[in-house]
Design a protein around this motif. Structure first.
Motif, PDB file in Angstrom:
ATOM      1  N   GLN A  12       0.829  -1.208   0.000  1.00  0.00           N
ATOM      2  CA  GLN A  12       0.000   0.000   0.000  1.00  0.00           C
ATOM      3  C   GLN A  12       0.862   1.256   0.000  1.00  0.00           C
ATOM      4  O   GLN A  12       0.404   2.337  -0.374  1.00  0.00           O
ATOM      5  CB  GLN A  12      -0.983   0.003   1.177  1.00  0.00           C
ATOM      6  CG  GLN A  12      -0.321   0.096   2.543  1.00  0.00           C
ATOM      7  CD  GLN A  12      -1.293  -0.034   3.689  1.00  0.00           C
ATOM      8  OE1 GLN A  12      -1.857   0.973   4.112  1.00  0.00           O
ATOM      9  NE2 GLN A  12      -1.500  -1.236   4.173  1.00  0.00           N
ATOM     10  N   LEU A  13       2.147   1.112   0.360  1.00  0.00           N
ATOM     11  CA  LEU A  13       3.051   2.252   0.417  1.00  0.00           C
ATOM     12  C   LEU A  13       3.714   2.564  -0.927  1.00  0.00           C
ATOM     13  O   LEU A  13       4.419   3.563  -1.049  1.00  0.00           O
ATOM     14  CB  LEU A  13       4.133   2.004   1.475  1.00  0.00           C
ATOM     15  CG  LEU A  13       3.630   1.786   2.901  1.00  0.00           C
ATOM     16  CD1 LEU A  13       4.784   1.429   3.820  1.00  0.00           C
ATOM     17  CD2 LEU A  13       2.870   3.005   3.409  1.00  0.00           C
ATOM     18  N   ASP A  14       3.499   1.712  -1.945  1.00  0.00           N
ATOM     19  CA  ASP A  14       4.107   1.933  -3.263  1.00  0.00           C
ATOM     20  C   ASP A  14       3.826   3.328  -3.804  1.00  0.00           C
ATOM     21  O   ASP A  14       4.666   3.918  -4.481  1.00  0.00           O
ATOM     22  CB  ASP A  14       3.611   0.901  -4.279  1.00  0.00           C
ATOM     23  CG  ASP A  14       4.325  -0.434  -4.169  1.00  0.00           C
ATOM     24  OD1 ASP A  14       5.431  -0.497  -3.592  1.00  0.00           O
ATOM     25  OD2 ASP A  14       3.756  -1.426  -4.667  1.00  0.00           O
ATOM     26  N   VAL A  15       2.660   3.870  -3.505  1.00  0.00           N
ATOM     27  CA  VAL A  15       2.264   5.187  -4.000  1.00  0.00           C
ATOM     28  C   VAL A  15       3.218   6.292  -3.525  1.00  0.00           C
ATOM     29  O   VAL A  15       3.310   7.353  -4.145  1.00  0.00           O
ATOM     30  CB  VAL A  15       0.798   5.505  -3.598  1.00  0.00           C
ATOM     31  CG1 VAL A  15       0.654   5.671  -2.096  1.00  0.00           C
ATOM     32  CG2 VAL A  15       0.269   6.700  -4.340  1.00  0.00           C
ATOM     33  N   LEU A  16       3.964   6.038  -2.453  1.00  0.00           N
ATOM     34  CA  LEU A  16       4.872   7.041  -1.899  1.00  0.00           C
ATOM     35  C   LEU A  16       6.259   7.028  -2.531  1.00  0.00           C
ATOM     36  O   LEU A  16       7.006   8.008  -2.402  1.00  0.00           O
ATOM     37  CB  LEU A  16       5.019   6.827  -0.391  1.00  0.00           C
ATOM     38  CG  LEU A  16       3.766   7.079   0.431  1.00  0.00           C
ATOM     39  CD1 LEU A  16       3.937   6.532   1.839  1.00  0.00           C
ATOM     40  CD2 LEU A  16       3.433   8.557   0.453  1.00  0.00           C
ATOM     41  N   VAL A  17       6.629   5.947  -3.196  1.00  0.00           N
ATOM     42  CA  VAL A  17       7.988   5.794  -3.713  1.00  0.00           C
ATOM     43  C   VAL A  17       8.329   6.934  -4.673  1.00  0.00           C
ATOM     44  O   VAL A  17       7.558   7.267  -5.574  1.00  0.00           O
ATOM     45  CB  VAL A  17       8.173   4.425  -4.388  1.00  0.00           C
ATOM     46  CG1 VAL A  17       9.532   4.331  -5.082  1.00  0.00           C
ATOM     47  CG2 VAL A  17       8.029   3.313  -3.362  1.00  0.00           C
ATOM     48  N   GLY A  18       9.479   7.548  -4.422  1.00  0.00           N
ATOM     49  CA  GLY A  18       9.953   8.668  -5.232  1.00  0.00           C
ATOM     50  C   GLY A  18      10.241   9.875  -4.360  1.00  0.00           C
ATOM     51  O   GLY A  18      10.304   9.781  -3.133  1.00  0.00           O
ATOM     52  N   THR A  86       2.674   5.003  12.976  1.00  0.00           N
ATOM     53  CA  THR A  86       1.944   3.936  12.276  1.00  0.00           C
ATOM     54  C   THR A  86       1.386   4.545  11.001  1.00  0.00           C
ATOM     55  O   THR A  86       0.795   5.633  11.033  1.00  0.00           O
ATOM     56  CB  THR A  86       0.793   3.381  13.138  1.00  0.00           C
ATOM     57  OG1 THR A  86       1.340   2.853  14.350  1.00  0.00           O
ATOM     58  CG2 THR A  86       0.051   2.279  12.404  1.00  0.00           C
ATOM     59  N   TRP A  87       1.568   3.832   9.873  1.00  0.00           N
ATOM     60  CA  TRP A  87       1.184   4.319   8.545  1.00  0.00           C
ATOM     61  C   TRP A  87       0.042   3.499   7.972  1.00  0.00           C
ATOM     62  O   TRP A  87      -0.046   2.299   8.200  1.00  0.00           O
ATOM     63  CB  TRP A  87       2.370   4.195   7.587  1.00  0.00           C
ATOM     64  CG  TRP A  87       3.487   5.140   7.863  1.00  0.00           C
ATOM     65  CD1 TRP A  87       4.314   5.129   8.950  1.00  0.00           C
ATOM     66  CD2 TRP A  87       3.913   6.210   7.041  1.00  0.00           C
ATOM     67  NE1 TRP A  87       5.230   6.140   8.861  1.00  0.00           N
ATOM     68  CE2 TRP A  87       5.013   6.814   7.684  1.00  0.00           C
ATOM     69  CE3 TRP A  87       3.474   6.705   5.823  1.00  0.00           C
ATOM     70  CZ2 TRP A  87       5.673   7.909   7.132  1.00  0.00           C
ATOM     71  CZ3 TRP A  87       4.145   7.788   5.282  1.00  0.00           C
ATOM     72  CH2 TRP A  87       5.231   8.380   5.941  1.00  0.00           C
ATOM     73  N   GLN A  88      -0.768   4.183   7.147  1.00  0.00           N
ATOM     74  CA  GLN A  88      -1.826   3.490   6.405  1.00  0.00           C
ATOM     75  C   GLN A  88      -2.148   4.284   5.142  1.00  0.00           C
ATOM     76  O   GLN A  88      -2.273   5.508   5.196  1.00  0.00           O
ATOM     77  CB  GLN A  88      -3.078   3.369   7.255  1.00  0.00           C
ATOM     78  CG  GLN A  88      -4.253   2.721   6.542  1.00  0.00           C
ATOM     79  CD  GLN A  88      -5.458   2.643   7.465  1.00  0.00           C
ATOM     80  OE1 GLN A  88      -5.449   1.912   8.437  1.00  0.00           O
ATOM     81  NE2 GLN A  88      -6.476   3.442   7.169  1.00  0.00           N
ATOM     82  N   VAL A  89      -2.254   3.581   4.013  1.00  0.00           N
ATOM     83  CA  VAL A  89      -2.751   4.190   2.783  1.00  0.00           C
ATOM     84  C   VAL A  89      -3.954   3.357   2.361  1.00  0.00           C
ATOM     85  O   VAL A  89      -3.834   2.157   2.121  1.00  0.00           O
ATOM     86  CB  VAL A  89      -1.695   4.197   1.655  1.00  0.00           C
ATOM     87  CG1 VAL A  89      -2.290   4.802   0.386  1.00  0.00           C
ATOM     88  CG2 VAL A  89      -0.447   4.962   2.080  1.00  0.00           C
ATOM     89  N   GLN A  90      -5.110   4.012   2.326  1.00  0.00           N
ATOM     90  CA  GLN A  90      -6.343   3.284   2.027  1.00  0.00           C
ATOM     91  C   GLN A  90      -7.310   4.198   1.282  1.00  0.00           C
ATOM     92  O   GLN A  90      -7.556   5.327   1.728  1.00  0.00           O
ATOM     93  CB  GLN A  90      -6.967   2.813   3.348  1.00  0.00           C
ATOM     94  CG  GLN A  90      -8.011   1.771   3.211  1.00  0.00           C
ATOM     95  CD  GLN A  90      -8.370   1.233   4.593  1.00  0.00           C
ATOM     96  OE1 GLN A  90      -8.765   1.974   5.488  1.00  0.00           O
ATOM     97  NE2 GLN A  90      -8.227  -0.062   4.756  1.00  0.00           N
ATOM     98  N   THR A  95      -2.793   8.154   6.084  1.00  0.00           N
ATOM     99  CA  THR A  95      -2.921   8.478   7.501  1.00  0.00           C
ATOM    100  C   THR A  95      -1.646   8.035   8.198  1.00  0.00           C
ATOM    101  O   THR A  95      -1.175   6.908   7.994  1.00  0.00           O
ATOM    102  CB  THR A  95      -4.129   7.776   8.144  1.00  0.00           C
ATOM    103  OG1 THR A  95      -5.300   8.068   7.372  1.00  0.00           O
ATOM    104  CG2 THR A  95      -4.344   8.257   9.576  1.00  0.00           C
ATOM    105  N   ILE A  96      -1.069   8.932   8.992  1.00  0.00           N
ATOM    106  CA  ILE A  96       0.127   8.640   9.781  1.00  0.00           C
ATOM    107  C   ILE A  96      -0.191   9.051  11.211  1.00  0.00           C
ATOM    108  O   ILE A  96      -0.416  10.224  11.486  1.00  0.00           O
ATOM    109  CB  ILE A  96       1.352   9.433   9.281  1.00  0.00           C
ATOM    110  CG1 ILE A  96       1.552   9.257   7.780  1.00  0.00           C
ATOM    111  CG2 ILE A  96       2.598   9.003  10.058  1.00  0.00           C
ATOM    112  CD1 ILE A  96       2.511  10.280   7.175  1.00  0.00           C
ATOM    113  N   TRP A  97      -0.227   8.071  12.108  1.00  0.00           N
ATOM    114  CA  TRP A  97      -0.478   8.366  13.522  1.00  0.00           C
ATOM    115  C   TRP A  97       0.843   8.414  14.262  1.00  0.00           C
ATOM    116  O   TRP A  97       1.714   7.568  14.040  1.00  0.00           O
ATOM    117  CB  TRP A  97      -1.325   7.284  14.171  1.00  0.00           C
ATOM    118  CG  TRP A  97      -2.712   7.179  13.687  1.00  0.00           C
ATOM    119  CD1 TRP A  97      -3.801   7.897  14.098  1.00  0.00           C
ATOM    120  CD2 TRP A  97      -3.207   6.269  12.689  1.00  0.00           C
ATOM    121  NE1 TRP A  97      -4.924   7.494  13.423  1.00  0.00           N
ATOM    122  CE2 TRP A  97      -4.587   6.490  12.554  1.00  0.00           C
ATOM    123  CE3 TRP A  97      -2.608   5.284  11.897  1.00  0.00           C
ATOM    124  CZ2 TRP A  97      -5.375   5.771  11.676  1.00  0.00           C
ATOM    125  CZ3 TRP A  97      -3.388   4.571  11.012  1.00  0.00           C
ATOM    126  CH2 TRP A  97      -4.753   4.809  10.907  1.00  0.00           C
TER     127      TRP A  97
END
Length: 136
Positions: A12-18, A86-90, A95-97
């Motif tokens: 789910q974190l692939d969207v952040l790469v770069g 804690t990370w979440q991409v949905q 969301t990063i808590w």
């Protein structure tokens, strides 16, 4: 060599790469503009974020925590901080808590449809600031 494989939840974190340019509207809260870069560590078990925000530089390692079933991280910065998140991409929302889900200190942002930017805000009791990240 281990026959262990990365947990699929990490994808789910692939969207952040770069690389992302970060701008903030801090309302006097001390936020800083700068740049962050995300890359997968060899093996795919951890996403590494390197950041330069104002005068602070650091690195963050994000991985899957088997015990909690969440994507947990630790930030190490030139300010001497070691901070857990804690990370979440949905559904297009990041969301990063701070520490654990449900924390009153968190970031929530929404990705643009083309995935080239996201905008949101950090929130905590008594403060917060807006942040936007765009790909250069």
């Amino acid at each position: 060599m281990s026959d262990k494989t990365p947990n699929p939840a990490l994808r789910q974190l692939d969207v952040l790469v770069g690389t992302w340019n970060v701008t903030t509207s801090d309302g006097g809260q001390g936020a800083s503009d700068g740049q962050v870069t995300f890359e997968w560590m060899e093996g795919g078990f951890f996403l590494i974020q390197r950041f330069e925000l104002g005068q602070v530089r650091g690195v963050e390692y994000i991985g899957h925590d088997e015990e909690t079933g969440t994507l947990r991280s630790h930030v190490f910065s030139t300010a001497g901080d070691v901070l857990p998140y804690t990370w979440q991409v949905q559904n297009g929302t990041l969301t990063i808590w701070y520490d654990a889900p449900g924390s009153p200190a968190y970031f929530e942002g929404t990705f643009a449809e083309d995935g080239r930017s996201y905008a949101g805000a950090w929130h905590w009791p008594g403060g917060g600031y807006k942040a936007t990240a765009t790909r250069p």
